[in-house]
Design a protein around this motif. Structure first.
Motif, PDB file in Angstrom:
ATOM      1  N   SER A 231      44.239  36.828  35.216  1.00 45.63           N
ATOM      2  CA  SER A 231      43.702  38.057  34.636  1.00 45.63           C
ATOM      3  C   SER A 231      42.289  37.736  34.137  1.00 45.63           C
ATOM      4  O   SER A 231      41.880  36.565  34.144  1.00 45.63           O
ATOM      5  CB  SER A 231      44.564  38.485  33.450  1.00 45.63           C
ATOM      6  OG  SER A 231      44.574  37.436  32.481  1.00 45.63           O
ATOM      7  N   TYR A 332      51.662  51.066  38.694  1.00 43.35           N
ATOM      8  CA  TYR A 332      50.958  50.171  37.773  1.00 43.35           C
ATOM      9  C   TYR A 332      51.255  50.575  36.334  1.00 43.35           C
ATOM     10  O   TYR A 332      51.267  51.735  35.988  1.00 43.35           O
ATOM     11  CB  TYR A 332      49.431  50.260  37.997  1.00 43.35           C
ATOM     12  CG  TYR A 332      48.673  49.360  37.040  1.00 43.35           C
ATOM     13  CD1 TYR A 332      48.437  48.037  37.356  1.00 43.35           C
ATOM     14  CD2 TYR A 332      48.239  49.833  35.798  1.00 43.35           C
ATOM     15  CE1 TYR A 332      47.790  47.187  36.475  1.00 43.35           C
ATOM     16  CE2 TYR A 332      47.596  48.989  34.906  1.00 43.35           C
ATOM     17  CZ  TYR A 332      47.370  47.673  35.251  1.00 43.35           C
ATOM     18  OH  TYR A 332      46.733  46.838  34.363  1.00 43.35           O
ATOM     19  N   GLU A 334      50.506  48.825  32.170  1.00 39.35           N
ATOM     20  CA  GLU A 334      49.977  47.655  31.459  1.00 39.35           C
ATOM     21  C   GLU A 334      51.076  47.076  30.586  1.00 39.35           C
ATOM     22  O   GLU A 334      51.491  47.684  29.606  1.00 39.35           O
ATOM     23  CB  GLU A 334      48.763  48.058  30.625  1.00 39.35           C
ATOM     24  CG  GLU A 334      48.047  46.839  30.101  1.00 39.35           C
ATOM     25  CD  GLU A 334      46.558  47.080  29.922  1.00 39.35           C
ATOM     26  OE1 GLU A 334      45.912  47.542  30.877  1.00 39.35           O
ATOM     27  OE2 GLU A 334      46.069  46.830  28.808  1.00 39.35           O
ATOM     28  N   ARG A 339      49.919  39.776  34.398  1.00 34.49           N
ATOM     29  CA  ARG A 339      49.001  40.834  34.847  1.00 34.49           C
ATOM     30  C   ARG A 339      48.613  40.653  36.313  1.00 34.49           C
ATOM     31  O   ARG A 339      48.345  41.623  37.023  1.00 34.49           O
ATOM     32  CB  ARG A 339      47.721  40.790  33.996  1.00 34.49           C
ATOM     33  CG  ARG A 339      47.970  41.096  32.530  1.00 34.49           C
ATOM     34  CD  ARG A 339      47.497  42.485  32.155  1.00 34.49           C
ATOM     35  NE  ARG A 339      48.026  42.851  30.862  1.00 34.49           N
ATOM     36  CZ  ARG A 339      47.337  42.816  29.730  1.00 34.49           C
ATOM     37  NH1 ARG A 339      46.072  42.434  29.738  1.00 34.49           N
ATOM     38  NH2 ARG A 339      47.891  43.191  28.600  1.00 34.49           N
ATOM     39  N   THR A 340      48.570  39.399  36.742  1.00 34.67           N
ATOM     40  CA  THR A 340      48.148  39.157  38.122  1.00 34.67           C
ATOM     41  C   THR A 340      49.216  39.646  39.093  1.00 34.67           C
ATOM     42  O   THR A 340      48.908  40.266  40.114  1.00 34.67           O
ATOM     43  CB  THR A 340      47.885  37.655  38.337  1.00 34.67           C
ATOM     44  OG1 THR A 340      47.010  37.243  37.307  1.00 34.67           O
ATOM     45  CG2 THR A 340      47.274  37.380  39.668  1.00 34.67           C
ATOM     46  N   ASP A 343      48.929  43.372  39.296  1.00 34.40           N
ATOM     47  CA  ASP A 343      47.810  43.787  40.153  1.00 34.40           C
ATOM     48  C   ASP A 343      48.157  43.584  41.625  1.00 34.40           C
ATOM     49  O   ASP A 343      47.914  44.449  42.454  1.00 34.40           O
ATOM     50  CB  ASP A 343      46.561  42.957  39.826  1.00 34.40           C
ATOM     51  CG  ASP A 343      45.823  43.534  38.630  1.00 34.40           C
ATOM     52  OD1 ASP A 343      46.181  44.648  38.193  1.00 34.40           O
ATOM     53  OD2 ASP A 343      44.916  42.860  38.121  1.00 34.40           O
ATOM     54  N   ASN A 344      48.742  42.400  41.931  1.00 35.59           N
ATOM     55  CA  ASN A 344      49.046  42.100  43.335  1.00 35.59           C
ATOM     56  C   ASN A 344      50.020  43.103  43.935  1.00 35.59           C
ATOM     57  O   ASN A 344      49.923  43.457  45.106  1.00 35.59           O
ATOM     58  CB  ASN A 344      49.656  40.701  43.482  1.00 35.59           C
ATOM     59  CG  ASN A 344      48.625  39.611  43.280  1.00 35.59           C
ATOM     60  OD1 ASN A 344      47.426  39.903  43.259  1.00 35.59           O
ATOM     61  ND2 ASN A 344      49.066  38.391  43.100  1.00 35.59           N
ATOM     62  N   ARG A 347      48.049  47.111  43.225  1.00 38.13           N
ATOM     63  CA  ARG A 347      46.650  47.451  43.522  1.00 38.13           C
ATOM     64  C   ARG A 347      46.181  46.713  44.759  1.00 38.13           C
ATOM     65  O   ARG A 347      45.371  45.786  44.680  1.00 38.13           O
ATOM     66  CB  ARG A 347      45.768  47.099  42.322  1.00 38.13           C
ATOM     67  CG  ARG A 347      46.087  47.955  41.119  1.00 38.13           C
ATOM     68  CD  ARG A 347      45.237  47.550  39.953  1.00 38.13           C
ATOM     69  NE  ARG A 347      45.279  48.573  38.915  1.00 38.13           N
ATOM     70  CZ  ARG A 347      44.697  48.443  37.737  1.00 38.13           C
ATOM     71  NH1 ARG A 347      44.020  47.367  37.431  1.00 38.13           N
ATOM     72  NH2 ARG A 347      44.781  49.408  36.839  1.00 38.13           N
TER      73      ARG A 347
END
Ligand SMILES: Cc1cc2nc3c(=O)[nH]c(=O)nc-3n(C[C@H](O)[C@H](O)[C@H](O)COP(=O)(O)O)c2cc1C
Length: 461
Positions: A231, A332, A334, A339-340, A343-344, A347
Motif C-alpha cells: 500500500s 472495493y 476500505e 490493502r494490496t 486492490d488486486n 481494481r
C-alpha cells in the motif's frame, strides 16, 4: 555479452500444514501433516541446500482466519494456517542441519516488546553464523489483536508503530555494542570492555525504552530485513527498511508495475534498486513433459479446497465472502486488512471485476503468486524471461504438494537454470546479506536508515 542475471531463489513456506495451496494437506501423497516433526524440516532444508536455494522463508500469522462465516471453525476444519508453530524456534533447530541456507521468518512487531525480540534475533544470528532474516509485518487479523486484549490498530497506524519499533531494534543491534567490545581476556580478567557498551534510549508515541542490548554483536548485527507492504504507507515503510522486498503479481505486467512502484519509493528514501532484492511469489508445476505437468495441474486443482481458499481470502480482505452470492463481483471497500490484496482483486487495470467463484478457482493452488506450468525447459525459460522483463531479482517458490513440488523443482528446473547461466553453481561464502551481495560487508549498507538511527542519541547519553 552481458552476464546473465543470477536468479535469487527462496522457498516460501509456513510452519503449518496449510499455507497457500489450500487443502493440499489432504492429498494422499502430501507429507505436510508431518510438520510437527523435526526430520520433516531437516529433510526439507537439506533438499533446499542441494538445490542451492538462497533461503527458506517462513511466513507467520498471529491470529485465526475467522472472517469467513464469522467463525474460526472453517479455518480449523480445513487447516488454513492453523495449527501454526513459532517459526523462530524452527530456525534455531535448522541452524545445525544446514550451513549455507538463509533462514528467514516473519515476525509481527505489534505483539512483542522490541527489547526481547531484538535479543531473540541476535541469538539466532549467532547460532546460524549470520544467516537469519526477518520479514517485518504488522499483521492483518483482528483475531490476533483480540488475543492480546486489544483492537487491531488502524492500517497506517500499524506502520507508524512499526517505525517506532524499528528505531529501538536498530539502536540495540547497531549502536549498543561497539565492535571489539567483547575481549575475553583471561589475564585481567575482562570478558567485555564496559566502555565499549552503550546505553541506548528511545521515547516515542507508543514505545519507550532505555538499556543496553543483552547480546553481543552477531555476524550481521541487524538480521537481513524483508518487507512486503505494498500500500502507499506500506511501500514507504518497505523503502526505508527492507533489503529484500516481496511482491505479488500473477502477470508480467503487474510485476513490472510493482517493481516500478518500489523503485520510486526507494528513490524517495535516497536508495537505489541495487540495494534491494525484489522477489516475486511463484508457484511451479513441473513435469517430465508439458502434458504431464498439465495433468498434474488438473489433478491438483481437483484436490484443492475452494472453501479453504475463500477462508484465506476473506481474512486477507477483511470481508466475509460467505455472505455474498458465489457469482457476485467483489466490491472495493476500505478495510484494515491487506490493502494490496483488496486492490488486486477489485481494481484491475482493464476495469474488469473478479467474482468470488473466480477467486476460489484461480487462487486455490497458487494464491496471488505467478503460476508456471510446464516441462523443465518451459519453466526455466519463463523464469528467466520474467526476471529480464519485470526487473525482479528472483522468486519465492511456494509448494503445492510436499515434498514433490520442491524435489521436482530441484531435480528438473535447477539444472536447466544453471545451464543457461541464470543460477549459481555453488554458494558464495559469508553471511546471508553477503551471499546476496547486499550491505556493507556483513552489516547493513552504510546509507541504510538503520545504520544511523539514534546514533546521536547514543553519543549524548
Ligand atoms: C510474499 C509475501 C509474504 C507475506 N508474508 C506475510 C506473513 O508471513 N505474515 C503476515 O502477516 N503478512 C504477510 N504478508 C503480508 C504483508 O506483510 C502485508 O500485510 C501485505 O502485503 C499488505 O500490506 P499493505 O496493506 O501495506 O499492502 C506477506 C506478503 C507477501 C507478498
Amino acid at each position: 555479452m552481458m552476464a546473465q542475471k543470477q536468479i535469487v531463489l527462496g522457498a516460501l513456506d509456513c510452519f503449518a500444514p496449510g499455507f497457500l495451496a489450500q487443502g493440499m494437506w489432504a492429498h494422499p501423497a502430501d507429507r505436510t501433516g508431518d510438520f510437527n516433526s523435526l526430520s520433516y524440516w531437516t529433510d526439507y532444508a537439506r533438499l533446499l541446500e542441494r538445490g542451492l536455494f538462497d533461503m527458506l522463508f517462513l511466513a507467520d500469522t498471529i491470529g485465526v482466519y475467522d472472517v469467513y462465516g464469522g467463525s474460526r471453525d472453517p479455518a480449523l476444519r480445513l487447516g488454513v494456517q492453523v495449527p501454526i508453530n513459532d517459526p523462530f524456534v524452527l530456525i534455531a533447530a535448522l541452524a545445525g542441519a544446514t550451513s549455507n541456507l538463509g533462514l528467514a521468518a516473519t515476525g509481527n512487531l505489534l505483539y512483542e516488546p522490541p527489547y526481547l525480540f531484538a535479543r531473540r534475533l541476535s541469538t539466532l544470528d549467532h547460532l546460524t553464523g549470520g544467516r537469519v532474516g526477518w520479514n517485518i509485518v504488522t499483521g492483518i487479523l483482528a483475531s490476533g489483536a483480540r488475543a492480546f486484549g486489544r483492537d487491531l490498530m488502524g492500517h497506517d497506524d500499524r506502520y507508524d508503530f512499526g517505525d517506532e519499533f524499528m528505531e529501538i531494534v536498530y539502536r540495540l543491534w547497531e549502536h549498543s555494542w561497539e565492535d571489539g567490545a567483547v575481549v575475553q581476556d583471561r589475564e585481567r580478567p575482562m570478558f567485555t570492555d564496559p566502555d565499549k557498551v552503550h546505553q541506548v534510549a528511545y521515547a516515542g508515541r507508543h514505545l519507550k525504552m532505555s538499556g543496553i542490548h543483552l547480546t553481543a554483536p552477531s555476524p550481521q548485527r541487524t538480521p537481513l530485513l524483508f518487507q512486503a507492504g505494498a500500500s502507499g504507507r506500506g511501500k514507504q515503510f518497505a523503502a526505508r527498511h527492507a533489503e529484500c522486498m516481496f511482491v505479488n503479481g500473477t502477470s508480467r505486467a503487474s510485476l513490472s508495475r510493482a517493481v516500478a512502484d518500489m523503485h520510486r519509493a526507494l528513490a524517495e528514501q535516497g536508495r537505489t534498486p541495487d540495494q534491494v532484492r525484489i522477489l516475486a511469489g511463484l508457484t511451479v508445476i513441473v513435469g517430465e513433459t508439458r502434458a504431464h505437468a498439465r495433468d498434474k495441474q488438473e489433478a491438483f486443482k481437483a484436490a484443492a479446497s475452494a472453501e479453504a481458499t475463500l477462508v484465506h481470502a476473506s481474512g486477507g480482505l477483511g470481508i466475509d465472502l460467505s455472505r455474498y452470492p458465489y457469482d457476485s463481483e467483489i466490491e472495493y471497500s476500505e478495510t484494515d486488512a491487506n490493502r494490496t490484496l483488496m486492490d488486486n482483486l477489485t481494481r484491475q487495470p482493464d476495469g474488469s471485476r473478479i467474482t468470488i467463484r473466480q477467486v476460489a478457482e484461480k487462487m486455490s493452488l497458487s494464491s496471488r503468486n505467478m503460476l508456471i506450468v510446464g516441462d523443465a525447459q518451459t519453466v526455466a525459460d519463463e523464469m528467466i524471461a520474467v526476471v529480464a522483463e519485470t526487473g525482479i531479482d528472483g522468486f519465492n517458490l511456494a509448494r503445492v504438494l510436499m515434498p514433490d513440488s520442491l524435489e521436482d523443482f530441484v531435480r528438473l528446473v535447477v539444472p536447466r537454470l544453471q545451464e543457461k547461466g541464470a543460477y549459481k553453481a555453488a554458494y558464495r561464502s559469508g553471511t546471508l546479506r553477503e551471499k546476496l551481495g547486499l550491505g556493507d560487508g556483513a552489516r547493513l549498507a552504510a546509507n541504510h536508515y538503520g545504520r544511523h538511527a539514534g546514533e546521536e542519541a547514543v553519543a549524548s547519553i
